[in-house]
Write a protein that holds these residues in place. Structure first.
Motif, PDB file in Angstrom:
ATOM      1  N   UNK A 178       0.829  -1.209   0.000  1.00 28.98           N
ATOM      2  CA  UNK A 178       0.000   0.000   0.000  1.00 28.98           C
ATOM      3  C   UNK A 178       0.861   1.256   0.000  1.00 28.98           C
ATOM      4  N   UNK A 179       1.884   1.265   0.814  1.00 29.49           N
ATOM      5  CA  UNK A 179       2.736   2.447   0.893  1.00 29.49           C
ATOM      6  C   UNK A 179       3.566   2.619  -0.383  1.00 29.49           C
ATOM      7  N   UNK A 180       3.956   1.513  -0.991  1.00 25.14           N
ATOM      8  CA  UNK A 180       4.741   1.599  -2.219  1.00 25.14           C
ATOM      9  C   UNK A 180       3.947   2.243  -3.347  1.00 25.14           C
ATOM     10  N   UNK A 181       2.620   2.070  -3.325  1.00 24.46           N
ATOM     11  CA  UNK A 181       1.788   2.562  -4.420  1.00 24.46           C
ATOM     12  C   UNK A 181       0.782   3.628  -3.993  1.00 24.46           C
ATOM     13  N   UNK A 182       0.950   4.169  -2.785  1.00 19.10           N
ATOM     14  CA  UNK A 182       0.140   5.311  -2.361  1.00 19.10           C
ATOM     15  C   UNK A 182      -1.299   4.987  -2.039  1.00 19.10           C
ATOM     16  N   UNK A 183      -1.563   3.778  -1.534  1.00 14.59           N
ATOM     17  CA  UNK A 183      -2.931   3.369  -1.208  1.00 14.59           C
ATOM     18  C   UNK A 183      -3.243   3.604   0.264  1.00 14.59           C
ATOM     19  N   UNK A 184      -4.530   3.770   0.555  1.00 12.78           N
ATOM     20  CA  UNK A 184      -5.025   3.692   1.931  1.00 12.78           C
ATOM     21  C   UNK A 184      -4.968   2.227   2.355  1.00 12.78           C
ATOM     22  N   UNK A 185      -4.680   1.973   3.623  1.00 11.74           N
ATOM     23  CA  UNK A 185      -4.678   0.592   4.129  1.00 11.74           C
ATOM     24  C   UNK A 185      -5.317   0.586   5.512  1.00 11.74           C
ATOM     25  N   UNK A 186      -6.460  -0.098   5.646  1.00 13.08           N
ATOM     26  CA  UNK A 186      -7.166  -0.122   6.927  1.00 13.08           C
ATOM     27  C   UNK A 186      -7.159  -1.533   7.501  1.00 13.08           C
ATOM     28  N   UNK A 187      -7.027  -1.572   8.801  1.00 10.47           N
ATOM     29  CA  UNK A 187      -6.897  -2.820   9.557  1.00 10.47           C
ATOM     30  C   UNK A 187      -8.227  -3.572   9.595  1.00 10.47           C
ATOM     31  N   UNK A 188      -8.149  -4.847   9.960  1.00  6.72           N
ATOM     32  CA  UNK A 188      -9.342  -5.679  10.058  1.00  6.72           C
ATOM     33  C   UNK A 188     -10.194  -5.358  11.269  1.00  6.72           C
ATOM     34  N   UNK A 189     -11.305  -6.074  11.394  1.00  4.23           N
ATOM     35  CA  UNK A 189     -12.268  -5.800  12.454  1.00  4.23           C
ATOM     36  C   UNK A 189     -11.836  -6.425  13.776  1.00  4.23           C
ATOM     37  N   UNK A 190     -12.394  -5.881  14.851  1.00  2.00           N
ATOM     38  CA  UNK A 190     -12.249  -6.457  16.182  1.00  2.00           C
ATOM     39  C   UNK A 190     -13.619  -6.998  16.554  1.00  2.00           C
ATOM     40  N   UNK A 191     -13.711  -8.317  16.695  1.00  7.25           N
ATOM     41  CA  UNK A 191     -15.020  -8.972  16.775  1.00  7.25           C
ATOM     42  C   UNK A 191     -15.770  -8.756  18.090  1.00  7.25           C
ATOM     43  N   UNK A 192     -15.036  -8.622  19.176  1.00  7.35           N
ATOM     44  CA  UNK A 192     -15.681  -8.482  20.489  1.00  7.35           C
ATOM     45  C   UNK A 192     -16.074  -7.015  20.686  1.00  7.35           C
ATOM     46  N   UNK A 193     -17.191  -6.601  20.079  1.00  9.48           N
ATOM     47  CA  UNK A 193     -17.497  -5.166  20.000  1.00  9.48           C
ATOM     48  C   UNK A 193     -17.830  -4.537  21.352  1.00  9.48           C
ATOM     49  N   UNK A 194     -18.094  -5.344  22.377  1.00 13.50           N
ATOM     50  CA  UNK A 194     -18.348  -4.776  23.710  1.00 13.50           C
ATOM     51  C   UNK A 194     -17.054  -4.649  24.533  1.00 13.50           C
ATOM     52  N   UNK A 195     -15.960  -5.177  24.030  1.00 12.08           N
ATOM     53  CA  UNK A 195     -14.681  -5.165  24.739  1.00 12.08           C
ATOM     54  C   UNK A 195     -13.919  -3.905  24.347  1.00 12.08           C
ATOM     55  N   UNK A 196     -14.166  -2.818  25.047  1.00 11.55           N
ATOM     56  CA  UNK A 196     -13.551  -1.544  24.692  1.00 11.55           C
ATOM     57  C   UNK A 196     -12.045  -1.556  24.907  1.00 11.55           C
ATOM     58  N   UNK A 197     -11.588  -2.185  25.984  1.00  9.90           N
ATOM     59  CA  UNK A 197     -10.154  -2.215  26.246  1.00  9.90           C
ATOM     60  C   UNK A 197      -9.420  -3.017  25.174  1.00  9.90           C
TER      61      UNK A 197
END
Length: 288
Positions: A178-197
């Protein structure tokens, strides 16, 4: 649209089949929305969902939020019609799932090229298969490419991984491409949506890796992601001091400065200016 010039701290998945969710999304303070026609929509709902989503996007109301549509794969019975229907709504990007190589992107680009009015529609790729990871650089260089989304759930399944650490190589390969070609790169999801920490910790790790933001599965996760992927007040203040100190050093004929006991060279100043630019872009987005 220059995708890298705007924030993608929080990228929220919204099912394309749920009118209430589509309406509610208009008021959620996320940076971008992935309107999903793939995993979030059952097979029997897919035809109605694509029609609903096209009508919804045509109606507008999403303000400055990035609008990305995840269609079904072009090798499925739904993908081609998804594209035909949604391309007319002119989303900022079409997100293609399970991309294995550049040929997948090239095929989608050809279809978009054949549709007048889609010149500004970019392509994003779900990076969620072993072949896709190994071909990340070629995919990043393909026509119309603007962003990678890490599909960590599918990737873990394909790899047989049981921990996030086991996917480190995959994450880094995609970031490098992504950085080599100037793309945005977003991380995957965090499944435990109630686990704020837990979410906060994974966002911090993703930011340290270099991701632009995180994909989210619940509106309650937005605030944490927005904070994690934005420069802190301390980082902004340090950036300003680094720039000022370096400029003063240059005026005095020096090539380096010292701030808080650390050397500051031109490369650090470039990073500092990027930090300020990111903070300004976030402020502009939130004010829009």
């Amino acid at each position: 649209m220059d995708h890298r010039a705007r924030p993608f701290r929080s990228v929220l998945y919204i099912p394309g089949s749920k009118p209430r969710a589509l309406e509610k999304a208009r008021g959620i303070p996320c940076d971008a929305i992935i309107f999903d026609l793939e995993d979030a929509v059952s097979a029997e709902e897919k035809p109605a969902a694509r029609t609903l989503l096209a009508q919804t996007l045509a109606g507008g109301g999403y303000g400055p939020r990035g609008q990305i549509v995840r269609i079904n794969g072009l090798d499925t019975e739904w993908g081609a019609e998804d594209l035909d229907t949604l391309a007319a709504a002119r989303p900022q990007a079409i997100l293609l799932p399970k991309v294995n190589g550049a040929a997948d992107i090239e095929a989608l680009a050809r279809r978009l090229d054949a549709r007048p009015g889609t010149e500004e529609t970019a392509i994003w790729a779900m990076m969620e298969t072993p072949a896709g990871i190994l071909n990340a650089a070629a995919i990043a260089a393909a026509p119309r490419m603007a962003g990678f989304v890490m599909g960590t759930n599918d990737l873990a399944k394909e790899l047989g991984s049981r921990t996030r650490a086991a996917m480190t190589t995959s994450l880094q390969l995609c970031l490098l491409a992504a950085r080599a070609y100037g793309l945005v790169c977003v991380d995957g999801v965090y499944n435990a949506f109630r686990d704020e920490d837990g979410l906060r910790a994974e966002c911090a790790e993703g930011r340290d890796f270099g991701f632009d933001g995180k994909t989210l599965i619940h509106p309650a996760q937005v605030e944490i992601a927005n904070a994690a992927f934005a420069p802190s007040e301390e980082e902004v203040a340090l950036a300003r001091r680094q720039i000022a100190a370096y400029e003063e050093a240059v005026r005095e004929g020096q090539g380096v400065a010292v701030v808080d006991g650390r050397i500051v060279e031109n490369l650090h100043v470039d990073t500092a200016r990027a930090t300020l630019a990111r903070a300004e872009a976030i402020a502009a987005l939130e004010a829009a």
